[in-house]
Design a protein around this motif. Structure first.
Motif, PDB file in Angstrom:
ATOM      1  N   LEU A 118     -10.809   1.076   6.994  1.00  0.00           N
ATOM      2  CA  LEU A 118      -9.399   0.707   6.898  1.00  0.00           C
ATOM      3  C   LEU A 118      -9.141  -0.422   7.886  1.00  0.00           C
ATOM      4  CD1 LEU A 118      -7.967   4.332   6.729  1.00  0.00           C
ATOM      5  CD2 LEU A 118      -8.824   2.874   4.884  1.00  0.00           C
ATOM      6  N   GLU A 152      -2.412   8.029   7.772  1.00  0.00           N
ATOM      7  CA  GLU A 152      -2.045   8.584   6.473  1.00  0.00           C
ATOM      8  C   GLU A 152      -3.122   8.311   5.425  1.00  0.00           C
ATOM      9  OE1 GLU A 152       1.802   6.670   8.182  1.00  0.00           O
ATOM     10  OE2 GLU A 152      -0.383   6.446   8.381  1.00  0.00           O
ATOM     11  N   THR A 153      -3.712   7.112   5.489  1.00  0.00           N
ATOM     12  CA  THR A 153      -4.699   6.731   4.484  1.00  0.00           C
ATOM     13  C   THR A 153      -5.997   7.513   4.646  1.00  0.00           C
ATOM     14  OG1 THR A 153      -3.723   4.524   4.411  1.00  0.00           O
ATOM     15  CG2 THR A 153      -5.896   4.777   3.436  1.00  0.00           C
ATOM     16  N   PHE A 179       0.824  -1.219   0.000  1.00  0.00           N
ATOM     17  CA  PHE A 179       0.000   0.000   0.000  1.00  0.00           C
ATOM     18  C   PHE A 179       0.857   1.268   0.000  1.00  0.00           C
ATOM     19  CE2 PHE A 179      -3.475  -2.799   1.359  1.00  0.00           C
ATOM     20  CZ  PHE A 179      -4.556  -2.243   0.684  1.00  0.00           C
ATOM     21  N   GLN A 180       2.073   1.178   0.506  1.00  0.00           N
ATOM     22  CA  GLN A 180       2.945   2.349   0.579  1.00  0.00           C
ATOM     23  C   GLN A 180       3.642   2.678  -0.729  1.00  0.00           C
ATOM     24  OE1 GLN A 180       5.336   1.079   3.960  1.00  0.00           O
ATOM     25  NE2 GLN A 180       4.365   2.590   5.297  1.00  0.00           N
ATOM     26  N   SER A 208      -3.002   3.646   8.961  1.00  0.00           N
ATOM     27  CA  SER A 208      -4.366   4.182   8.909  1.00  0.00           C
ATOM     28  C   SER A 208      -4.407   5.712   8.873  1.00  0.00           C
ATOM     29  CB  SER A 208      -5.191   3.670  10.093  1.00  0.00           C
ATOM     30  OG  SER A 208      -5.440   2.299   9.981  1.00  0.00           O
ATOM     31  N   THR A 240      -2.184   3.242  -3.052  1.00  0.00           N
ATOM     32  CA  THR A 240      -3.394   3.479  -2.266  1.00  0.00           C
ATOM     33  C   THR A 240      -4.300   4.469  -2.975  1.00  0.00           C
ATOM     34  OG1 THR A 240      -2.250   3.011  -0.194  1.00  0.00           O
ATOM     35  CG2 THR A 240      -4.255   4.317  -0.046  1.00  0.00           C
ATOM     36  N   GLU A 241      -3.704   5.524  -3.540  1.00  0.00           N
ATOM     37  CA  GLU A 241      -4.492   6.532  -4.254  1.00  0.00           C
ATOM     38  C   GLU A 241      -5.254   5.914  -5.423  1.00  0.00           C
ATOM     39  OE1 GLU A 241      -1.079   8.724  -2.264  1.00  0.00           O
ATOM     40  OE2 GLU A 241      -1.386   6.807  -3.290  1.00  0.00           O
ATOM     41  N   THR A 286      -5.524  10.638   2.851  1.00  0.00           N
ATOM     42  CA  THR A 286      -5.583  10.379   1.412  1.00  0.00           C
ATOM     43  C   THR A 286      -7.027  10.295   0.939  1.00  0.00           C
ATOM     44  OG1 THR A 286      -3.468   9.196   1.408  1.00  0.00           O
ATOM     45  CG2 THR A 286      -4.988   8.696  -0.390  1.00  0.00           C
ATOM     46  N   ILE A 291      -8.400  -2.061   2.793  1.00  0.00           N
ATOM     47  CA  ILE A 291      -9.408  -1.032   2.521  1.00  0.00           C
ATOM     48  C   ILE A 291     -10.649  -1.731   1.987  1.00  0.00           C
ATOM     49  CG2 ILE A 291      -9.999   1.045   1.230  1.00  0.00           C
ATOM     50  CD1 ILE A 291      -7.030   1.625   0.903  1.00  0.00           C
TER      51      ILE A 291
END
Length: 565
Positions: free
Chosen positions: A111, A66-67, A30-31, A64, A36-37, A70, A126
């Protein structure tokens, strides 16, 4: 202040297909840049959320915070008018389902990787839930997946991060963000469903001879458990343990079963605690375990259904129907038959229950994977099941004032009425995908050719023989939307009513997970000694035959399962 919308160029990533509970991968996946975007934009490309309200929350696992930011940036750029976010980005899965329903949100992005381990080297996930509060159906997840394969850009706004540590409202570009107390609405819901005064009266009366212990496994339910057991029911702080939610779950595996919830099992046995319970990382699973008394999830949901009339929610509204996932034992079917209720066998995945609930045909349901729930929301609900058990025990003791009724008493009474469905599950986690696929292919060949039909297989250790009655691949036609779900697990049934099920799981983040389910029914007319023997004894011969028939060890290259439940 104006926050212009920008289009950020990107390229598709392979393998962003959501499973039964969303997209789950390692954190490091995911990073990756835009990974993720891409998936978040694909969600918004697949739903018409412009001008709508979206709920955001999760189990607080690593990556979580950071997401969430986003999702806010991309969601706002895609026209979402309002976000409802749990404080510190925390919302258990059941609590999120309740929030979506209570505030009539368009949907929610959660999440979570549920019961999977967390931390920088472990899992993240997600998932998208629709307006009924339940997981998105395949028509939506398939659309999301198709978008991930062709995405060329995602929308975003340049805006400062939202402070999620304070409850309140804030303007965020063209959108509004409301940060809510993560726990309050959920506790209110449970108080409306259960007889809290009766439970409190019982626990107060038996403070010394019936202590309880809840283990949060450092998952999301810690704050919820404190609010329920300590603040509402007035129990001492010693009634909960491991209830500080941590992004890596304290380095543990937040899965409430006899293997991973050993902190609960050890404490219950060491301290002679009659009622213990645990929940998982995101709060939708549960385990009931007292001193010398383990309740299988299959028995648990059946017992809740049997005792439903002592729970105010069902006493008031009645029980519309019962259901279980296909691998779950048939104990709840017996309850439905005795009570004259409609009942259903569905594929694994809570979305199948949701359709029946929305149609008014289902009230109580469960999965053998420690998931239990009802139509109060559209997700399985760990704390709901635990409080349901406390409500049942309090009611049973009210009916029997001269004898303290505990978990074992409830189990024995149930077996005396319905008989016992001995049940166990063997999990083989992160095994080679090639071997797992070969195992499934071999079983499918047996289905196509009928090569196993009427074959007899003897257990070397018990001497019992099992004759194969049928072999089939479970298929489900939804009675509500008439959709057909195929290839939901290979089932071998035997002439004595026993059965074994093989299923590839979609909840892991890498490799393959094969689950083997075994069930053997003993009628209520059997001797008490037979009904009450340990499950390992009741199933020993059948398990041996299942392993021999499937050649499981040969295909997977393993001698022992990762987990036995």
């Amino acid at each position: 202040m104006s926050f212009p919308i920008k289009d950020v160029p990107t390229k598709p990533y392979d393998g962003q297909k959501p499973g039964t509970s969303g997209l789950r991968k390692r954190v490091k996946v995911f990073q990756q840049e835009h990974y993720t975007e891409n998936f978040v934009q694909s969600i918004f490309d697949s739903i018409d959320a412009k001008g709508q309200t979206i709920v955001i929350g999760g189990d607080g696992r690593y990556f979580s915070p950071e997401t969430v930011q986003t999702i806010l940036r991309i969601g706002s750029a895609n026209g979402v008018s309002k976000f409802i976010v749990g404080k510190d980005s925390i919302l258990s899965t059941p609590a999120a389902s309740n929030i979506i329903r209570k505030y009539k949100a368009y949907g929610g992005i959660l999440l979570t990787a549920s019961h999977n381990p967390g931390g920088p080297d472990n899992d993240f996930g997600i998932k998208y839930n629709v307006s009924n509060g339940g997981p998105a159906p395949e028509s939506v997840t398939n659309k999301i997946y198709e978008k991930t394969k062709t995405i060329q850009s995602y929308k975003s706004i340049d805006a400062p991060a939202v402070d999620l540590s304070k409850v309140g409202e804030t303007t965020y570009g063209p959108s509004e963000v409301t940060v809510i107390d993560s726990v309050k609405d959920y506790v209110i819901l449970l108080e409306e469903l259960f007889d809290f005064p009766l439970i409190k009266q019982f626990l107060d009366l038996h403070r010394t001879d019936f202590p309880i212990l809840f283990d949060g496994l450092h998952g999301v339910t810690g704050p919820y458990a404190k609010a329920i057991f300590i603040d509402t029911l007035g129990l001492p702080k010693s009634s909960v343990q491991n209830c500080v939610a941590l992004p890596d779950f304290g380095g543990g595996h937040p899965d409430p079963n006899l293997t991973y919830a050993h902190t609960l099992v050890d404490a219950v046995e060491a301290n002679n605690i009659p009622f213990g319970a645990a929940s998982d990382g995101d709060g939708d699973r549960n385990m009931i375990y007292g001193k010398g008394a383990f309740v299988t999830p299959s028995d648990s949901v059946a017992i809740i259904a049997h005792w439903a009339d002592v729970i105010p929610y069902f006493k008031k509204g009645g029980v519309k129907g019962l259901a279980r996932s296909m691998p779950t034992s048939k104990a709840i079917d017996l309850v439905a038959q005795k009570k004259g209720l409609e009942y259903f066998e569905v594929p694994t995945g809570w979305k199948f229950f949701g359709n029946l609930m929305d149609a008014g045909r289902l009230s109580i349901c469960g999965e053998e994977s420690f998931g239990t729930g009802s139509d109060h929301i559209r997700e399985k609900d760990g704390l709901w099941a635990i409080v349901a058990w406390l409500n049942i025990i309090a009611a049973a003791n009210k009916e029997s004032p001269n004898k303290l009724v505990g978990i074992n008493d409830i189990l024995k009474e149930f077996y005396s009425i319905y008989g016992r469905s001995f049940f166990s599950r063997y999990d083989y986690e992160e095994v080679p995908s090639d071997g797992a696929n070969a195992l499934v292919a071999n079983l499918n060949e047996a289905i196509d050719t009928g090569s196993l039909n009427n074959s007899v297989h003897a257990s070397a250790s018990t001497g019992n023989s099992f004759t194969v009655a049928s072999v089939y691949n479970f298929e489900y036609k939804d009675p509500i939307d008439h959709s057909v779900s195929k290839n939901q697990g290979q089932v071998i049934t035997f002439s004595d009513g026993s059965r074994v099920v093989f299923r590839l799981s979609g909840t892991g983040s890498q490799g393959a997970t094969v689950r083997l389910y075994v069930e053997r029914y003993v009628p209520a007319s059997a001797p008490v000694s037979e009904l009450e023997k340990p499950a390992s004894e009741g199933l020993k011969g059948l398990i041996e035959v299942a392993l021999e028939l499937s050649k499981l060890k040969q295909y997977l290259g393993v001698d022992e399962p990762t987990v036995i439940t």
